[in-house]
Design a protein around this motif. Sequence first.
Motif, PDB file in Angstrom:
ATOM      1  N   TRP A  44      44.224  39.625  38.903  1.00  0.00           N
ATOM      2  CA  TRP A  44      43.961  39.391  40.327  1.00  0.00           C
ATOM      3  C   TRP A  44      44.938  40.163  41.198  1.00  0.00           C
ATOM      4  O   TRP A  44      44.544  40.750  42.215  1.00  0.00           O
ATOM      5  CB  TRP A  44      44.077  37.896  40.640  1.00  0.00           C
ATOM      6  CG  TRP A  44      44.059  37.624  42.109  1.00  0.00           C
ATOM      7  CD1 TRP A  44      42.966  37.508  42.914  1.00  0.00           C
ATOM      8  CD2 TRP A  44      45.213  37.487  42.963  1.00  0.00           C
ATOM      9  NE1 TRP A  44      43.364  37.295  44.225  1.00  0.00           N
ATOM     10  CE2 TRP A  44      44.727  37.280  44.282  1.00  0.00           C
ATOM     11  CE3 TRP A  44      46.586  37.511  42.739  1.00  0.00           C
ATOM     12  CZ2 TRP A  44      45.595  37.098  45.356  1.00  0.00           C
ATOM     13  CZ3 TRP A  44      47.441  37.335  43.809  1.00  0.00           C
ATOM     14  CH2 TRP A  44      46.945  37.134  45.100  1.00  0.00           C
TER      15      TRP A  44
ATOM     16  N   GLU B 174      43.964  43.780  41.626  1.00  0.00           N
ATOM     17  CA  GLU B 174      42.824  43.930  42.543  1.00  0.00           C
ATOM     18  C   GLU B 174      43.260  43.690  43.979  1.00  0.00           C
ATOM     19  O   GLU B 174      42.859  44.419  44.895  1.00  0.00           O
ATOM     20  CB  GLU B 174      41.710  42.952  42.150  1.00  0.00           C
ATOM     21  CG  GLU B 174      40.943  43.356  40.902  1.00  0.00           C
ATOM     22  CD  GLU B 174      40.206  44.670  41.097  1.00  0.00           C
ATOM     23  OE1 GLU B 174      39.636  44.890  42.192  1.00  0.00           O
ATOM     24  OE2 GLU B 174      40.217  45.498  40.166  1.00  0.00           O
ATOM     25  N   TRP B 175      44.065  42.683  44.197  1.00  0.00           N
ATOM     26  CA  TRP B 175      44.557  42.369  45.541  1.00  0.00           C
ATOM     27  C   TRP B 175      45.364  43.531  46.100  1.00  0.00           C
ATOM     28  O   TRP B 175      45.237  43.885  47.281  1.00  0.00           O
ATOM     29  CB  TRP B 175      45.406  41.110  45.486  1.00  0.00           C
ATOM     30  CG  TRP B 175      45.983  40.680  46.801  1.00  0.00           C
ATOM     31  CD1 TRP B 175      45.399  39.871  47.733  1.00  0.00           C
ATOM     32  CD2 TRP B 175      47.273  41.049  47.341  1.00  0.00           C
ATOM     33  NE1 TRP B 175      46.233  39.701  48.812  1.00  0.00           N
ATOM     34  CE2 TRP B 175      47.383  40.416  48.610  1.00  0.00           C
ATOM     35  CE3 TRP B 175      48.320  41.832  46.885  1.00  0.00           C
ATOM     36  CZ2 TRP B 175      48.513  40.554  49.404  1.00  0.00           C
ATOM     37  CZ3 TRP B 175      49.454  41.976  47.680  1.00  0.00           C
ATOM     38  CH2 TRP B 175      49.542  41.349  48.925  1.00  0.00           C
ATOM     39  N   SER B 176      46.198  44.133  45.272  1.00  0.00           N
ATOM     40  CA  SER B 176      47.096  45.186  45.743  1.00  0.00           C
ATOM     41  C   SER B 176      46.359  46.471  46.107  1.00  0.00           C
ATOM     42  O   SER B 176      46.919  47.323  46.795  1.00  0.00           O
ATOM     43  CB  SER B 176      48.161  45.484  44.688  1.00  0.00           C
ATOM     44  OG  SER B 176      47.579  46.051  43.526  1.00  0.00           O
TER      45      SER B 176
ATOM     46  N   HIS C 236      45.531  45.399  49.840  1.00  0.00           N
ATOM     47  CA  HIS C 236      46.535  44.707  50.632  1.00  0.00           C
ATOM     48  C   HIS C 236      47.912  45.294  50.353  1.00  0.00           C
ATOM     49  O   HIS C 236      48.156  45.852  49.283  1.00  0.00           O
ATOM     50  CB  HIS C 236      46.570  43.211  50.306  1.00  0.00           C
ATOM     51  CG  HIS C 236      45.308  42.483  50.616  1.00  0.00           C
ATOM     52  ND1 HIS C 236      44.187  42.540  49.800  1.00  0.00           N
ATOM     53  CD2 HIS C 236      44.979  41.671  51.651  1.00  0.00           C
ATOM     54  CE1 HIS C 236      43.229  41.793  50.320  1.00  0.00           C
ATOM     55  NE2 HIS C 236      43.682  41.253  51.438  1.00  0.00           N
TER      56      HIS C 236
ATOM     57  N   ALA D 289      54.160  41.531  44.109  1.00  0.00           N
ATOM     58  CA  ALA D 289      53.435  41.935  45.320  1.00  0.00           C
ATOM     59  C   ALA D 289      54.381  42.583  46.320  1.00  0.00           C
ATOM     60  O   ALA D 289      54.037  43.571  46.977  1.00  0.00           O
ATOM     61  CB  ALA D 289      52.743  40.727  45.942  1.00  0.00           C
TER      62      ALA D 289
END
Length: 371
Positions: free
Chosen positions: A200, A203-205, A208, A274
Amino acid sequence: MQTKRTDLPAGFSLYLDAVRFAAAAMVAVAHLLMLRLIDDRLAPYVPDLGREAVIVFFVLSGFVIKYSVDQKHASLQDYVVARCARIYSAALPVLVAAFAIVALVLNFSDVAVKTAYQVAKAYVYFPFHLLFAGEFWNLAESPPWLLPYWSLGYEVWYYVLFGIAYYLTGARRLILLACVLLLVGFKLWMLLPIWLSGVWLYEWSKSHSVSPGWASAGWLVSLAALCAFKLVDADVYLRALGSAIWPFPGLRLVSADRYLADYVVCALVLVNFACARSLRFAWLRALHRPVRALAGYTFTLYLVHFLVLMAWKSFYPHNPANVADVALMLCAVGVVTYLTGFVTERRKGAFEKLFRGLYERASRAVVPAKA
């Protein structure tokens, strides 16, 4: 499957390599403490972060696997060959060495080995461990003198589940996912969200980012929070709580008994990664060569150190209070890791050729059967 390339920032890639090696080193330090190979007066001041390091590996593994298939647009064959080569290039030689060394110990010394029954029935336990089945359901079996091997019983099967979910479609995907989940059991279900959180995060990075100011603050806060988490023994409390609220007494948690603490550590690792993705790590780039070199021995260090420590403890009159003994022991771990690396991670290419050939043979055997 066509996806847009999203290369990792150079500083972040180097940071992940540094974290990978540091995590393996923390596992080794945790085992020094467990085996009481460090002076008892010093031990309280040595951080015991072995379990937290394994959670770092799980998150990092999910992240790297998703990155790998996303960037290389790998076919199922490429994925299977790459994963098998990665795992077996280290696991197979070390597993052979462990069984051989412990067999010699049992035959030519009076050293007691708790897992002697595995060596006596190597024809059962050697293939059993090659299938990484030691953590299925109520099982809790690690190979002789290879305690860290337990985590591969999770990670390898997460590779299998991801490969099925990513490359297959339709009813075949659902049926195989259900079969594998039923095969591996509840412990692997419980920690699967941690591994998937890495997927996840990747994919988020891609869509974002964290501003540099907030990234610096978040990176520091996540590290401070982990330190505080350990200092107040929150992990000990959560481990006890997790066991107390576990509603299935017939299902032994064993390696999954820290699941509540693992989720907390997972959250901190996600925040750290993150934020780290938006940092330059200029100071780390100056150490580019040694960091990359050390990272190349991470898996070997993770697997082989416990074997070295057990042999050391069994045959050498180690004095934990003697600085020279401790230094010599650490040198032994380093030298064995370095030498073993030449027949493990450094030979990954040879294993890739082997597994590619096996995959192609299996494919040719299956196709006529369908015809």
